[in-house]
Design a protein around this motif. Sequence first.
Motif, short mmCIF file in Angstrom:
data_model
loop_
_atom_site.label_atom_id
_atom_site.label_comp_id
_atom_site.label_asym_id
_atom_site.label_seq_id
_atom_site.Cartn_x
_atom_site.Cartn_y
_atom_site.Cartn_z
N VAL A 4 1.32 -0.99 -0.04
CA VAL A 4 0.06 0.33 0.03
C VAL A 4 0.85 1.09 0.10
O VAL A 4 0.48 2.05 -0.83
N LEU A 5 1.71 1.41 0.30
CA LEU A 5 2.85 2.70 0.83
C LEU A 5 3.24 2.16 -0.84
O LEU A 5 3.35 3.68 -0.87
N GLY A 6 3.64 1.43 -1.23
CA GLY A 6 4.44 1.78 -2.36
C GLY A 6 3.22 2.20 -3.04
O GLY A 6 3.68 3.22 -4.33
N LYS A 7 2.02 2.01 -3.30
CA LYS A 7 1.43 2.61 -4.40
C LYS A 7 1.08 3.97 -4.87
O LYS A 7 0.87 4.66 -4.87
N ALA A 8 0.67 4.69 -2.75
CA ALA A 8 1.17 5.43 -2.36
C ALA A 8 2.18 6.76 -3.03
O ALA A 8 1.45 7.85 -3.03
N VAL A 9 2.88 6.07 -2.98
CA VAL A 9 4.83 7.04 -3.02
C VAL A 9 3.76 6.56 -4.83
O VAL A 9 4.45 7.96 -4.85
N ALA A 10 3.81 5.96 -5.04
CA ALA A 10 3.20 6.16 -7.02
C ALA A 10 2.45 7.04 -7.01
O ALA A 10 2.42 7.74 -8.12
N LEU A 11 1.85 6.90 -6.44
CA LEU A 11 0.61 8.39 -6.87
C LEU A 11 1.31 9.24 -6.33
O LEU A 11 1.49 10.28 -7.83
N LEU A 12 2.00 9.31 -5.89
CA LEU A 12 2.21 11.40 -4.80
C LEU A 12 4.03 11.54 -6.45
O LEU A 12 3.05 12.92 -6.68
N ARG A 13 4.37 10.32 -6.81
CA ARG A 13 5.15 10.96 -8.06
C ARG A 13 4.77 10.91 -8.57
O ARG A 13 5.65 11.38 -9.61
N ALA A 14 3.46 10.73 -9.24
CA ALA A 14 2.81 10.65 -10.45
C ALA A 14 3.07 12.58 -10.59
O ALA A 14 2.60 12.91 -12.18
N PHE A 15 2.54 13.11 -10.34
CA PHE A 15 2.70 14.95 -9.96
C PHE A 15 4.28 15.30 -10.63
O PHE A 15 4.94 14.67 -10.37
N ARG A 16 4.27 15.86 -11.49
CA ARG A 16 5.58 16.14 -12.46
C ARG A 16 5.26 17.42 -11.98
O ARG A 16 4.25 18.30 -11.35
N VAL A 17 6.55 18.29 -11.83
CA VAL A 17 6.69 19.61 -11.53
C VAL A 17 5.36 20.71 -12.07
O VAL A 17 5.52 21.80 -11.56
N ASP A 18 5.54 20.57 -12.96
CA ASP A 18 4.49 22.00 -13.99
C ASP A 18 2.97 21.10 -13.47
O ASP A 18 2.16 22.03 -13.92
N ASP A 19 2.61 20.43 -13.53
CA ASP A 19 1.01 19.75 -12.98
C ASP A 19 0.65 20.85 -11.54
O ASP A 19 0.79 21.03 -10.53
#
Length: 246
Positions: A4-19
């Motif tokens: 679950v932690l890995g999926k949560a981190v993947a979700l947060l890292r999906a945001f890029r700098v300009d998003d």
Amino acid sequence: MDTVLGKAVALLRAFRVDDTVLPLAELVRRTGLPKGTVHRIAGDLVAHRLLDKTPHGYRLSGGLFELGMRAATERTLLELAMPFLQDLYERTHETVHLGVQDGTEVVYVAKIGGHRQARSPSRTGGRMPMHCTAIGKVLLAHAADEVRDELLAGPLERRTPHTVVAPGLLRRQLAKVLETGVAYEREESTPGLLCVAAPVLDPDGRTALAAISVTGPVGRFRPEAHETAVRAAAAALGSTLSRRRR
């Protein structure tokens, strides 16, 4: 990404700098996770103030900023560096950056620019490839051999017609950085931008803790004219960091 932690981190890292805001469908696309999983985890992140829910999707929340500002190394570096960065800006009135190495990329810890700052893709907290930025070349020249060898062995991304993608030429540039104490970028990350950078060295004089640069537009900016100022700011910050470690 099975936990679950890995999926949560993947979700947060999906945001890029300009998003700013990403709809649920885009988060599903970027993470490759099932829609129901993304919806559930995003809801948990909203509850913990790591994401905000908006009418158009999700955005990163202020809770992440609070956590980021508690990162001891970067916070201390930024607090100590800011007076030197501000002085450098006052001397040059051009865009000033502070960056650190993360793997084979530059992470920008700070960026100061005035009303006439050049249009630059860099953002505080953003990343750029090391091989095509002045800060990156400085950090790469002082990096561990395995980091340098890894980058030079892989394909080098050509971001502009001026990007150095020949490993032999880049290796010679890095040797020149060690010899002169400065690195240059000439429209290698972004058309129309020139840059000069210097390392913030630890007491042994070999390891770069960070790097400082000044950036300006082609036509007005002469990076060679700012060598001395950039070197002085980087050396002064290095001395301050060394005193703090005693």
